[in-house]
Design a protein around this motif. Structure first.
Motif, PDB file in Angstrom:
ATOM      1  N   SER A  95       0.969  -1.071   0.032  1.00 53.79           N
ATOM      2  CA  SER A  95      -0.185  -0.016   0.078  1.00 53.79           C
ATOM      3  C   SER A  95       0.872   1.134  -0.223  1.00 53.79           C
ATOM      4  CB  SER A  95      -1.016  -0.029   1.265  1.00 53.79           C
ATOM      5  OG  SER A  95      -1.827   1.096   1.267  1.00 53.79           O
ATOM      6  N   ASN A  97       0.577   5.744  -0.114  1.00 54.07           N
ATOM      7  CA  ASN A  97      -0.533   6.500   0.047  1.00 54.07           C
ATOM      8  C   ASN A  97       0.281   7.831  -0.626  1.00 54.07           C
ATOM      9  OD1 ASN A  97      -1.362   4.956   2.695  1.00 54.07           O
ATOM     10  ND2 ASN A  97      -2.920   6.512   2.123  1.00 54.07           N
ATOM     11  N   ARG A 103      -4.555   6.573  -2.844  1.00 55.07           N
ATOM     12  CA  ARG A 103      -3.684   5.242  -2.328  1.00 55.07           C
ATOM     13  C   ARG A 103      -3.810   4.472  -3.592  1.00 55.07           C
ATOM     14  NH1 ARG A 103      -5.451   0.766   2.057  1.00 55.07           N
ATOM     15  NH2 ARG A 103      -7.436   1.549   1.908  1.00 55.07           N
ATOM     16  N   PHE A 104      -2.427   3.949  -3.821  1.00 55.42           N
ATOM     17  CA  PHE A 104      -2.100   2.806  -4.836  1.00 55.42           C
ATOM     18  C   PHE A 104      -1.871   1.769  -3.969  1.00 55.42           C
ATOM     19  CE2 PHE A 104      -0.378   5.248  -8.501  1.00 55.42           C
ATOM     20  CZ  PHE A 104      -1.509   6.131  -8.709  1.00 55.42           C
ATOM     21  N   MET A 105      -2.094   0.393  -4.649  1.00 56.11           N
ATOM     22  CA  MET A 105      -1.880  -0.772  -3.942  1.00 56.11           C
ATOM     23  C   MET A 105      -1.357  -1.972  -4.821  1.00 56.11           C
ATOM     24  SD  MET A 105      -5.237  -1.189  -1.582  1.00 56.11           S
ATOM     25  CE  MET A 105      -4.422  -2.445  -0.400  1.00 56.11           C
ATOM     26  N   GLU A 120      -1.240   2.467 -11.118  1.00 55.97           N
ATOM     27  CA  GLU A 120      -2.620   2.624 -11.350  1.00 55.97           C
ATOM     28  C   GLU A 120      -3.266   1.148 -11.680  1.00 55.97           C
ATOM     29  OE1 GLU A 120      -1.080   6.562 -12.635  1.00 55.97           O
ATOM     30  OE2 GLU A 120      -0.531   4.378 -12.903  1.00 55.97           O
ATOM     31  N   THR A 123      -3.394  -1.336  -8.769  1.00 54.30           N
ATOM     32  CA  THR A 123      -4.422  -0.720  -7.917  1.00 54.30           C
ATOM     33  C   THR A 123      -5.897  -1.356  -8.412  1.00 54.30           C
ATOM     34  OG1 THR A 123      -3.100   1.007  -7.201  1.00 54.30           O
ATOM     35  CG2 THR A 123      -5.397   1.217  -6.543  1.00 54.30           C
ATOM     36  N   SER A 127      -7.769  -3.643  -6.113  1.00 51.74           N
ATOM     37  CA  SER A 127      -9.290  -3.354  -5.505  1.00 51.74           C
ATOM     38  C   SER A 127     -10.379  -4.304  -6.003  1.00 51.74           C
ATOM     39  CB  SER A 127      -9.708  -1.890  -6.105  1.00 51.74           C
ATOM     40  OG  SER A 127      -8.672  -0.923  -5.240  1.00 51.74           O
ATOM     41  N   LEU A 190      -7.626   6.711 -12.253  1.00 57.85           N
ATOM     42  CA  LEU A 190      -6.765   7.019 -11.208  1.00 57.85           C
ATOM     43  C   LEU A 190      -5.709   7.760 -11.422  1.00 57.85           C
ATOM     44  CD1 LEU A 190      -5.969   3.475  -9.726  1.00 57.85           C
ATOM     45  CD2 LEU A 190      -7.262   5.061  -8.615  1.00 57.85           C
ATOM     46  N   THR A 218      -8.689   6.388  -3.024  1.00 57.71           N
ATOM     47  CA  THR A 218      -8.960   5.649  -4.427  1.00 57.71           C
ATOM     48  C   THR A 218      -9.081   4.309  -4.391  1.00 57.71           C
ATOM     49  OG1 THR A 218      -6.666   6.112  -4.779  1.00 57.71           O
ATOM     50  CG2 THR A 218      -8.060   7.722  -5.479  1.00 57.71           C
ATOM     51  N   ALA A 219      -8.129   3.620  -3.632  1.00 60.06           N
ATOM     52  CA  ALA A 219      -8.344   2.052  -3.343  1.00 60.06           C
ATOM     53  C   ALA A 219      -9.563   1.691  -3.072  1.00 60.06           C
ATOM     54  CB  ALA A 219      -7.234   1.498  -2.803  1.00 60.06           C
ATOM     55  N   GLU A 220     -10.160   2.339  -2.049  1.00 56.95           N
ATOM     56  CA  GLU A 220     -11.681   1.750  -1.387  1.00 56.95           C
ATOM     57  C   GLU A 220     -12.617   2.252  -2.620  1.00 56.95           C
ATOM     58  OE1 GLU A 220     -14.371   2.124   2.245  1.00 56.95           O
ATOM     59  OE2 GLU A 220     -12.568   3.507   2.267  1.00 56.95           O
TER      60      GLU A 220
END
Length: 676
Positions: A95, A97, A103-105, A120, A123, A127, A190, A218-220
């Motif tokens: 993760s 921020n 937030r990118f993941m 992006e 992520t 998600s 994103l 953004t992730a949520e």
């Protein structure tokens, strides 16, 4: 469909996540596993956004993830993390921020890789694959479910490079569906959020969750969109055009933002899907697929397919089946497939067309159009059949399901030469030698069966024939202590009834293909309603999700010379008020009027060998989602929708019915309770 809310609030959940990001793990150096990573914004075109960003490695858990290590990117976005463990009991994820709301993941899976990219596209993959476990601003859930969810990530993105996966880049995906371009468009959304604060605020307000709460980042927000993909679809499409580092992207507005993966490989180059009909999951999350015919013909196949949770063919390792499987009397399996409580798989052999050979006792000469009488086949978890030719008695089984006592209930459609009856059959305790049955006149043609939650009874649909030649109806049977089957309820109902399923309260939901509607009945047989809308058109298969709402596969009508306009799946409100979107009630459509579709992006649909859908030299088809007979939800919330027939009914009904493959809607449906 939700509309944009006029306010924006910063949730306290954000504080908990930001605080967790500073948790450190000091691993013993000699046992350290090292991850080299890069925070890559816009494919390296926006390096200024990727420098000096905190990146945290998490291990997911049941209620809240554990922060294992935190580091900071350098001026090029590179970072390095060392921890003591190489393998998780659950899954690892990264993760980053870029700001409190951006937030990118990247989901890494059960084993820590040596390198990974966070961008992006990773992520989007994170998600969507984790959408059902991403409802509180954090990824959390059972290890089993999370590990299955993580296996969908490489179908969307390559975690090592951050590029779109080869799965999406090649047939049967690429531009045969819109998912490749849609994934890139979401990446562009994103990127707009990174670059423009107005776009960021807009996106967060456009992606409320089921309770009307604005996501914290953004992730949520993407996870919310995965679960409700039609909300503000047009507005989000406009956002995707703000800046376009990921091309080629969508060229027209989608009706929904589902990320889908189409699959059509069986494990053998010479064995294709030909009318996949239904799917059931074993305790490992492997999918056992009922398959009707030899692709390109109306004749029975002698193979069925077993797939890993990610949709690739099972390869026989570690006691798993080697796909495709054969033997055990398999011959033109119809809709019937199920997994019992001992993890054995059951198939109902229907027997289509040819061959007419003593090699296959499920087929016999003399029936109308040479139709078979059928049998039932059982396979052990490793794919070994338990009998040479199957078990006889029930005729051309369609619906087949175990109750909580492992009694195997079967809807026996009957023999089309009208000399043999149809009915309801039960193998008590899963034993084919301990059989009870209740025979009915051939006109009833039982099709679907659904045991009740507390056992010893089941709902059964009487189809009136595959094409609805006779009156259809809904029945209920009880298995008495003396071993007899007793019909306790019957009502004429709808036209050409197909599948019946039971929700957690014991209500029966019934697909009426001929009336394009869904009926619901209470456990005592009271009719609760008849429901339409949400794209319901010739419904066939039904699935109850983990919140009690109802998903529907749509076969379309069966009129001659009909070309199914577009395939779709539908969703309506079930009997659980807590799961109804605001302003809705039981039976109201949740999906848009179009249903959830999978458009084509310009390339014709191809079979695994590169032939056109209708065979060599045939006119092209541009319809990746076809006439569907089943939707089922896996343990991670992925909805598997089954292409049973090709779109053109006039061609399909006579010479070439078998649809191509399965389309998975990633992370869209709350997963039902596990059965093991």
């Amino acid at each position: 469909m939700k509309t944009i809310r006029s306010h924006y609030s910063f949730s306290l959940r954000a504080l908990s996540i930001l605080g967790a990001a500073f948790c450190l793990s000091f691993a013993p150096a000699l046992q350290a596993a090292t991850l080299h990573g890069n925070l890559d914004v816009a494919g390296g075109k926006s390096k200024k956004f990727g420098k000096n960003v905190l990146v945290t490695l998490y291990e997911a858990a049941e209620f809240t993830p554990l922060a294992l290590a935190t580091t900071q990117t350098d001026s090029s976005g590179d970072f390095r993390i060392e921890i003591a463990k190489e393998k998780s009991d659950s899954i690892f994820f990264l993760s980053a921020n870029l700001s409190p709301e951006v937030r990118f993941m990247a989901v890494l899976g059960e084993e820590l890789p040596t390198q990974a990219v966070v961008n992006e596209l990773t992520t989007v993959a994170a998600s969507y694959s984790m959408a059902q476990f991403f409802r509180t601003g954090q990824i959390a859930g059972s290890a089993y479910r999370l590990q299955i969810a993580a296996q969908m990530v490489p179908n969307i993105v390559d975690p090592a490079t951050g590029q779109v996966s080869d799965v999406l880049l090649t047939s049967p995906n690429a531009d045969e569906t819109n998912s490749l371009r849609l994934t890139r468009s979401l990446g562009n959304v994103l990127n707009a959020c990174v670059r423009n604060s107005t776009a960021l605020t807009f996106f967060l307000q456009a992606t409320d969750d089921e309770y009307g709460r604005t996501p914290i980042d953004t992730a949520e927000a993407l996870a919310n969109l995965a679960r409700d993909p039609s909300q503000n679809a047009s507005w989000i499409y406009s956002m995707s055009k703000y800046n376009r580092p990921y091309k080629p992207d969508l060229t027209s507005e989608p009706d929904n933002w589902s990320v889908t993966v189409k699959l059509n490989r069986t494990g053998r180059d010479d064995v294709f899907f030909g009318g996949a009909a239904n799917v059931a999951w074993d305790s490992r999350g492997y999918a056992w697929v009922a398959n009707n015919v030899v692709q390109g013909t109306p004749n029975s196949t002698t193979y069925n397919v077993v797939l890993k949770p990610d949709g690739t063919p099972s390869d026989g390792t570690n006691g798993t089946p080697d796909s495709p499987i054969s033997g055990g009397g398999l011959l033109g399996v119809g809709w019937g497939v199920t997994i019992d409580y001992e993890d054995n798989d059951w198939f109902g052999n229907f027997g289509w067309g040819k061959p007419k050979s003593q090699t296959y006792p499920t087929q016999r000469e003399g029936g109308k159009r040479g139709a078979g009488t059928g049998s039932v086949s059982r396979f052990l978890p490793d794919g070994t059949p338990t009998s040479e030719n199957g078990y006889y008695g029930p005729l051309r089984v369609q619906g087949i399901e175990p109750d909580i006592y492992n009694n195997i209930w079967m809807a026996s459609l009957g023999d089309t030469d009208r000399t043999l009856g149809s009915g309801v059959w039960v193998y008590r305790n899963g034993d084919p030698t301990d059989v009870v049955s209740s025979i009915v006149d051939w006109e009833y043609a039982p099709f679907g069966v659904a045991p009740v939650p507390n056992g010893n009874a089941a709902w059964v649909t009487f189809s009136g024939g595959l094409a609805g030649q006779n009156q259809s109806g809904l029945a209920k049977y009880r298995l008495n202590e003396d071993g007899s089957l007793e019909q306790t309820f019957y009502e004429d109902l709808g036209k050409t009834l197909k599948i019946v399923t039971v929700d957690f309260a014991g209500n029966a939901w019934v697909a009426s293909q001929g009336t394009s509607s869904i009926f619901a009945f209470s456990p005592d047989g009271t009719k609760l309603g008849e429901y339409t809308g949400g794209g319901i058109f010739g419904p066939w298969g039904l699935a109850v999700d983990g919140e009690g709402n109802i998903w529907i596969s749509n076969f379309g009508d069966i009129a001659a010379n009909n070309d199914y306009p577009y395939g779709r799946v539908s969703k309506i409100c079930g009997a659980n008020p807590a799961a109804w979107p605001e302003g809705m009630t039981m039976g109201d459509p949740i999906s848009p009027n179009s249903g959830y579709t999978v458009p084509n992006e310009g390339d014709e649909v191809l079979l695994p060998n590169g032939d056109p859908l209708y065979g060599p030299g045939a006119p092209p088809s541009y319809k990746p989602i076809m006439r569907q007979t089943s939707v089922q939800i896996d343990a991670a919330g992925n909805l598997w929708s089954i292409n049973n027939w090709k779109p053109r009914f006039d061609v399909d009904a006579t010479v070439n019915p078998g649809g191509d493959g399965i389309i998975i809607f990633v992370g869209i449906a709350p997963p039902p309770p596990l059965q093991f």
